[in-house]
Design a protein around this motif. Structure first.
Motif, PDB file in Angstrom:
ATOM      1  N   ARG A 109     -26.636  -7.577  25.575  1.00  0.00           N
ATOM      2  CA  ARG A 109     -26.729  -5.605  24.973  1.00  0.00           C
ATOM      3  C   ARG A 109     -27.322  -5.462  24.725  1.00  0.00           C
ATOM      4  NH1 ARG A 109     -21.958  -5.545  26.256  1.00  0.00           N
ATOM      5  NH2 ARG A 109     -20.026  -7.001  25.254  1.00  0.00           N
TER       6      ARG A 109
ATOM      7  N   ARG B  88     -25.210  -4.139  20.026  1.00  0.00           N
ATOM      8  CA  ARG B  88     -24.351  -2.924  19.543  1.00  0.00           C
ATOM      9  C   ARG B  88     -24.115  -1.829  18.351  1.00  0.00           C
ATOM     10  NH1 ARG B  88     -19.401  -2.844  23.160  1.00  0.00           N
ATOM     11  NH2 ARG B  88     -18.792  -4.700  24.702  1.00  0.00           N
TER      12      ARG B  88
ATOM     13  N   THR C 173     -23.683   1.898  18.262  1.00  0.00           N
ATOM     14  CA  THR C 173     -23.311   2.406  19.770  1.00  0.00           C
ATOM     15  C   THR C 173     -22.074   2.134  19.396  1.00  0.00           C
ATOM     16  OG1 THR C 173     -22.223  -0.018  20.182  1.00  0.00           O
ATOM     17  CG2 THR C 173     -24.931   0.672  20.890  1.00  0.00           C
ATOM     18  N   ALA C 174     -21.359   3.226  20.612  1.00  0.00           N
ATOM     19  CA  ALA C 174     -19.889   4.219  20.366  1.00  0.00           C
ATOM     20  C   ALA C 174     -19.532   3.463  21.828  1.00  0.00           C
ATOM     21  CB  ALA C 174     -19.584   4.689  20.657  1.00  0.00           C
ATOM     22  N   VAL C 175     -19.887   2.227  21.894  1.00  0.00           N
ATOM     23  CA  VAL C 175     -19.240   1.979  23.269  1.00  0.00           C
ATOM     24  C   VAL C 175     -18.238   0.737  22.557  1.00  0.00           C
ATOM     25  CG1 VAL C 175     -19.838   0.085  24.961  1.00  0.00           C
ATOM     26  CG2 VAL C 175     -21.643   1.714  24.183  1.00  0.00           C
ATOM     27  N   THR C 176     -16.873   1.427  23.441  1.00  0.00           N
ATOM     28  CA  THR C 176     -15.423   0.947  23.367  1.00  0.00           C
ATOM     29  C   THR C 176     -14.929  -0.373  24.427  1.00  0.00           C
ATOM     30  OG1 THR C 176     -14.657   2.704  24.409  1.00  0.00           O
ATOM     31  CG2 THR C 176     -14.844   1.959  21.986  1.00  0.00           C
ATOM     32  N   GLY C 177     -15.591   0.235  25.380  1.00  0.00           N
ATOM     33  CA  GLY C 177     -14.931  -0.360  26.844  1.00  0.00           C
ATOM     34  C   GLY C 177     -16.225  -1.693  27.438  1.00  0.00           C
TER      35      GLY C 177
ATOM     36  N   TRP D  53     -20.238  -2.281  28.806  1.00  0.00           N
ATOM     37  CA  TRP D  53     -21.186  -2.002  28.150  1.00  0.00           C
ATOM     38  C   TRP D  53     -21.911  -1.247  29.871  1.00  0.00           C
ATOM     39  CZ3 TRP D  53     -23.916  -3.026  23.955  1.00  0.00           C
ATOM     40  CH2 TRP D  53     -25.074  -2.627  23.951  1.00  0.00           C
TER      41      TRP D  53
ATOM     42  N   THR E  65     -23.743   6.963  22.916  1.00  0.00           N
ATOM     43  CA  THR E  65     -22.497   7.856  22.753  1.00  0.00           C
ATOM     44  C   THR E  65     -21.999   7.440  24.240  1.00  0.00           C
ATOM     45  OG1 THR E  65     -22.098   8.761  20.469  1.00  0.00           O
ATOM     46  CG2 THR E  65     -21.221   8.999  21.807  1.00  0.00           C
TER      47      THR E  65
ATOM     48  N   ARG F 149     -17.009   9.792  31.927  1.00  0.00           N
ATOM     49  CA  ARG F 149     -16.377   8.359  31.674  1.00  0.00           C
ATOM     50  C   ARG F 149     -17.840   7.424  32.353  1.00  0.00           C
ATOM     51  NH1 ARG F 149     -15.964   8.259  37.368  1.00  0.00           N
ATOM     52  NH2 ARG F 149     -15.998  10.160  38.548  1.00  0.00           N
TER      53      ARG F 149
END
Length: 93
Positions: free
Chosen positions: A13, A31, A34-38, A40, A64, A68
């Motif tokens: 990460r 993380r 971070t606004a990483v939902t899917g 990396w 963020t 896509r």
């Protein structure tokens, strides 16, 4: 500010990010913030970042993804491999 990920490691990460202000490269570790939902974000991903300078190192405190995941670096490499090489131009008199 906007940035582009130059190097990324999904397992640890971590990421190295070029920022649009042309300042020092920014480092992301973990993380936190971070606004990483899917998945990396990988090399070539466009991101929005907030940074601080800590001990002489520019660190990302908020990241963020923008839009896509585009995986720009692999796509460009594929397109270069598929492109026909240009022939050198030699002017004649």
């Amino acid at each position: 500010m906007l940035g582009v990920i130059l190097w990324s490691n999904a397992v640890s990460r971590q990421a190295v990010i070029w920022c649009e202000d042309h300042g020092p490269l920014a480092y992301l570790a973990g993380r936190v913030g971070t606004a990483v939902t899917g998945a990396w974000p990988g090399e070539g991903s466009l991101v929005e970042v907030e940074t601080i300078t800590d001990g002489g190192v520019r660190r990302v405190i908020r990241l963020t993804p923008v839009g896509r995941e585009i995986s720009l670096a692999p796509r460009l490499l594929r397109e270069c491999d598929d492109a026909e090489p240009e022939r050198p131009f030699f002017p004649t008199e």
